[in-house]
Design an enzyme around this catalytic site. Structure first.
Site, PDB file in Angstrom:
ATOM      1  N   LYS A 305       0.812  -1.225   0.000  1.00 10.56           N
ATOM      2  CA  LYS A 305       0.000   0.000   0.000  1.00 10.56           C
ATOM      3  C   LYS A 305       0.846   1.276   0.000  1.00 10.56           C
ATOM      4  O   LYS A 305       0.375   2.315  -0.461  1.00 10.56           O
ATOM      5  CB  LYS A 305      -0.949   0.002   1.205  1.00 10.56           C
ATOM      6  CG  LYS A 305      -2.090  -0.983   1.058  1.00 10.56           C
ATOM      7  CD  LYS A 305      -3.064  -0.874   2.217  1.00 10.56           C
ATOM      8  CE  LYS A 305      -4.125  -1.948   2.106  1.00 10.56           C
ATOM      9  NZ  LYS A 305      -5.112  -1.887   3.185  1.00 10.56           N
ATOM     10  N   ASP A 340     -10.271   2.358   2.066  1.00  8.36           N
ATOM     11  CA  ASP A 340     -10.356   1.696   3.387  1.00  8.36           C
ATOM     12  C   ASP A 340     -11.078   2.587   4.393  1.00  8.36           C
ATOM     13  O   ASP A 340     -11.894   2.129   5.182  1.00  8.36           O
ATOM     14  CB  ASP A 340      -8.949   1.399   3.931  1.00  8.36           C
ATOM     15  CG  ASP A 340      -8.349   0.131   3.315  1.00  8.36           C
ATOM     16  OD1 ASP A 340      -9.111  -0.723   2.835  1.00  8.36           O
ATOM     17  OD2 ASP A 340      -7.106   0.020   3.303  1.00  8.36           O
TER      18      ASP A 340
END
Ligand code: NAP
Length: 498
Positions: A305, A340
């Site tokens: 990420k 997220d």
């Protein structure tokens, strides 16, 4: 075609597995190396019983087969004896050149059985993959097959490149007969293992005559999935080289539920697309070569990420604040998003969070998205972590308080009624391999309004179990997973996930 590789120790059991999977398969491979010797004589009657085209294979141990103690000559004789049964194909290794093996080839050609000349490489992908397959086809006399094990993403792209070369040759040889020049029609090429998995799903789309699958008690090769999964999850028969690709990059990634979620949405929206798991230690290779495989969008998971930030042409504000990107859209360069944080908030949508307090346990990548989300909703956040300095650093970035686990009892107390509205568990403690674990076993959760664990496997972690026993409302990580995936799907396709 989807080929079911049958690996039971009796033909009777193989037939049961075939029957169970009949609706999903086009062709059957009988792996005779798995059979009890008593059944060799029954191979001759097997093809008729299946009602499907059949491949007879007796794989050597060094090529991934089991070892029933037969030599080359005995294997060849046993396969020759079965040929009257109407086998569509036999599979023999490309270095099979003993007299008995040459006789087997003659017998097979006389019986109208096509010969698959195969090779296996469990140590990587050879540089001359396409060339060796072209050589093995002997101008279309044989069907060349290769099953190779890419150890990394570069290996997967070597397979993709070999497909391209073989497809081009097939196109350029159309209209020629064998006597006029090479005619290369059918070939079989698949990558084994996790890195090779996309090439199993895309086998036919990229040019292979078939892909292999397993559904019995033993997987015939690393990376096999069931025929039902190939059809129901990946829509195998609908895929072509024009199909748009989406996927998830991570390491490991084969356990991910994202392919099931995204592929169901692709099908519900009637899109010509598929979503694949790409297990990779080198995401940059996939990002650089995306256009070669029509790759339009990627979910990004642990540990990439942060790494992918360097490859994005643009980043949205949430990515910049969180410092992590979990979504990449290929739109004349990679555009990075983070879904997220909004996914995390979705199950809390109806709660009044402003000016209330929250405890966040953990200070890793996911915690950054959680803290960003809670601060953006006006909450007062306290972060605790095993490594206090990471909690302090995260807290400093978002103007909160952070430290070691002892900070919890300083800030909150069940006895004094100073409990947070929300306690969020964001560490990896509570999922495999630490499935029984609870990072804060001594913290009394009585009086906490909502306990939220972002882990989704298992459904109820030890932390959530303790919270439920203490009277909290509990939320697990599955709604977050679904909500962040829905936002990703919308970014990828402009369509709703449900
Ligand atoms: P990460 O960046 O590796 O962070 C791991 C965190 O867990 C760190 O705070 C680490 O503490 C802590 N930790 C690890 N082992 C520990 C132990 N034995 N005792 C106490 N603390 C420990 O991972 P991440 O990306 O934040 O992901 C964390 C979890 O969230 C994973 O299980 C992931 O699957 C889940 N997740 C779920 C979703 C969803 O959609 N539901 C989305 C993202 C992530 P230290 O700093 O001291 O190492």
């Amino acid at each position: 075609m989807i080929c079911l590789s049958c690996t039971e120790s009796s033909l009777e059991s193989d037939l049961l597995v075939i029957e169970k999977n009949r609706n999903f398969i086009d062709i059957v491979e009988i792996r005779a190396d798995f059979l009890d010797a008593a059944d060799y004589k029954n191979l001759v009657s097997l093809p008729k019983k299946t009602g499907l085209p059949c491949i007879l294979t007796f794989r050597r141990p060094e090529d991934g087969g089991v070892n029933p103690g037969l030599g080359r000559d005995e294997r060849a004789a046993m396969m020759s004896a079965a040929l009257d049964g109407g086998w569509a194909y036999i599979d023999i290794e490309d270095d099979a050149d003993a007299d008995s093996e040459r006789q087997l080839i003659k017998d097979a050609e006389a019986a109208g059985t096509r010969i698959i000349k195969s090779f296996h490489d469990f140590s990587g992908v050879p540089d001359n993959l396409a060339e060796r397959m072209i050589e093995n086809s002997k101008g279309d006399r044989y069907i060349a097959k290769a099953a190779v094990m890419p150890e990394n993403t570069a290996g997967l792209f070597k397979i993709i490149d070999a497909h391209r070369k073989l497809r081009e040759l097939r196109i350029s040889s159309e209209g020629y007969s064998c006597t006029n020049g090479p005619l290369f029609t059918d070939y079989i090429l698949v990558g084994m293992g996790a890195c090779g998995f996309p090439s199993r799903v895309m086998a036919a789309a990229w040019g292979s005559m078939l892909t292999f699958s397993s559904a019995g008690s033993t997987k015939a090769a690393p990376g096999h999935i069931s025929p039902a999964e190939l059809v129901d999850v990946y829509n195998y028969h609908a895929l072509t080289d024009e199909t748009e690709l989406f996927g998830i990059i991570g390491n490991p990634v084969m356990h991910s539920k994202s392919p099931a979620l995204h592929n169901a949405a692709i099908r519900a929206n009637g899109l010509d697309a598929v979503y694949l798991p790409f297990e990779t230690a080198d995401p940059e290779i996939i990002l650089e070569h995306a256009c070669e495989i029509n790759l339009k969008g990627l979910s990004v998971t642990i540990p990439h990420k942060q790494k992918v930030l360097d490859f994005a042409a643009s980043l949205d504000d949430s990515v910049k604040s969180i410092g992590a990107c979990n979504t990449l859209v290929n739109d004349k360069g990679w555009r990075g998003y983070n879904t997220d944080w909004s996914g995390f908030l979705q199950p809390l949508e109806s709660e009044i969070l402003e000016n209330r307090s929250a405890l966040v346990i953990g200070a890793g990548g996911a915690a950054r998205a959680v803290v960003y989300a809670l601060v953006s909703r006006g909450m007062k956040v306290v972060i605790v972590n095993r490594s206090p300095e990471k909690a302090e650093a995260l807290a400093a970035d978002f103007g909160c308080r952070g430290g070691g686990f002892e900070l919890m009892s300083e800030e909150f107390s069940a006895q004094n009624g100073r409990q947070p509205l929300l306690a969020v568990q964001t560490t990896s403690v509570g999922t495999a391999p630490n499935i029984e674990g609870n990072p804060v076993p001594d913290f009394d959760l009585s009086g906490v309004g909502i306990a939220y664990d972002i882990i989704y496997t298992p459904e109820k972690t030890a932390f959530l179990g303790a919270a439920e026993a203490a009277g909290c409302r509990i939320i697990n990580g599955f709604p977050m997973l679904k909500a962040q995936a829905a936002r990703q799907f919308h970014l990828f396709t402009g369509r709703p996930m449900e």
